[in-house]
Design a protein around this motif. Structure first.
Motif, PDB file in Angstrom:
ATOM      1  N   LEU A  64      -4.559  13.729 -21.668  1.00  0.00           N
ATOM      2  CA  LEU A  64      -5.560  13.518 -20.543  1.00  0.00           C
ATOM      3  C   LEU A  64      -5.179  12.386 -19.885  1.00  0.00           C
ATOM      4  CD1 LEU A  64      -8.959  13.947 -22.399  1.00  0.00           C
ATOM      5  CD2 LEU A  64      -8.025  15.362 -20.437  1.00  0.00           C
ATOM      6  N   PHE A  65      -4.827  11.367 -20.456  1.00  0.00           N
ATOM      7  CA  PHE A  65      -4.346  10.150 -19.983  1.00  0.00           C
ATOM      8  C   PHE A  65      -3.150  10.209 -18.879  1.00  0.00           C
ATOM      9  CE2 PHE A  65      -1.472   6.061 -20.257  1.00  0.00           C
ATOM     10  CZ  PHE A  65      -2.526   5.396 -19.578  1.00  0.00           C
ATOM     11  N   PHE A  66      -2.032  11.027 -19.376  1.00  0.00           N
ATOM     12  CA  PHE A  66      -0.869  11.054 -18.641  1.00  0.00           C
ATOM     13  C   PHE A  66      -1.032  12.100 -17.439  1.00  0.00           C
ATOM     14  CE2 PHE A  66       1.200   9.412 -22.591  1.00  0.00           C
ATOM     15  CZ  PHE A  66       1.669   8.202 -22.105  1.00  0.00           C
ATOM     16  N   VAL A  67      -1.985  12.967 -17.848  1.00  0.00           N
ATOM     17  CA  VAL A  67      -2.363  13.895 -16.543  1.00  0.00           C
ATOM     18  C   VAL A  67      -2.640  13.241 -15.401  1.00  0.00           C
ATOM     19  CG1 VAL A  67      -3.750  15.826 -15.815  1.00  0.00           C
ATOM     20  CG2 VAL A  67      -2.071  16.201 -18.060  1.00  0.00           C
ATOM     21  N   LYS A  71      -1.360  12.726 -11.732  1.00  0.00           N
ATOM     22  CA  LYS A  71      -2.014  13.161 -10.510  1.00  0.00           C
ATOM     23  C   LYS A  71      -1.916  12.233  -9.616  1.00  0.00           C
ATOM     24  CE  LYS A  71      -4.890  17.071 -11.889  1.00  0.00           C
ATOM     25  NZ  LYS A  71      -6.148  17.478 -11.795  1.00  0.00           N
ATOM     26  N   LYS A  72      -2.115  10.968  -9.939  1.00  0.00           N
ATOM     27  CA  LYS A  72      -2.426   9.656  -9.049  1.00  0.00           C
ATOM     28  C   LYS A  72      -0.646   9.537  -8.543  1.00  0.00           C
ATOM     29  CE  LYS A  72      -6.241   7.219 -11.287  1.00  0.00           C
ATOM     30  NZ  LYS A  72      -6.577   6.079 -11.808  1.00  0.00           N
ATOM     31  N   ARG A  76       0.324  10.012  -4.291  1.00  0.00           N
ATOM     32  CA  ARG A  76       0.686   8.788  -3.583  1.00  0.00           C
ATOM     33  C   ARG A  76       1.785   9.511  -2.701  1.00  0.00           C
ATOM     34  NH1 ARG A  76       0.556   3.424  -7.269  1.00  0.00           N
ATOM     35  NH2 ARG A  76      -1.559   3.060  -7.055  1.00  0.00           N
ATOM     36  N   PHE A  77       2.593  10.012  -3.531  1.00  0.00           N
ATOM     37  CA  PHE A  77       3.892  10.780  -2.884  1.00  0.00           C
ATOM     38  C   PHE A  77       4.040  11.937  -2.016  1.00  0.00           C
ATOM     39  CE2 PHE A  77       5.804   8.650  -6.455  1.00  0.00           C
ATOM     40  CZ  PHE A  77       6.455   7.667  -5.858  1.00  0.00           C
ATOM     41  N   SER A  78       2.662  12.555  -1.927  1.00  0.00           N
ATOM     42  CA  SER A  78       2.398  13.771  -1.022  1.00  0.00           C
ATOM     43  C   SER A  78       1.602  13.373   0.116  1.00  0.00           C
ATOM     44  CB  SER A  78       1.829  14.764  -1.773  1.00  0.00           C
ATOM     45  OG  SER A  78       0.741  14.546  -2.396  1.00  0.00           O
TER      46      SER A  78
END
Length: 78
Positions: A64-67, A71-72, A76-78
């Motif tokens: 949950l933490f790493f997903v 996503k953040k 930022r990159f898209s």
């Protein structure tokens, strides 16, 4: 109330996604652990279930933490 429901909907998608990813990973990790440990092969199903839940308790919150972080980063990159 609508804001609470929107937050719940966005988190429910994350929870379901992580559940669908973490469950097979934990199941496969438990099988590999049992195969590599001869003492655990005696009571196969009982040991597999306990190892699965042990690994799931660790893996699910981490996933949950790493997903959320992934996503953040992706936004930022898209």
């Amino acid at each position: 109330m609508n804001r609470i429901m929107n937050v719940f909907r966005s988190y429910s998608k994350n929870l379901l996604f992580v559940l669908l990813v973490a469950s097979p990973l934990c199941a496969i990790n438990a099988i590999i652990t049992i195969i590599k440990t001869p003492l655990l092969q005696q009571e196969l199903f009982q040991n597999w279930v306990s190892l699965f839940f042990y690994k799931f308790i660790i893996t699910y919150p981490l996933a949950l933490f790493f997903v959320a972080i992934a996503k953040k980063i992706m936004t930022r990159f898209s």
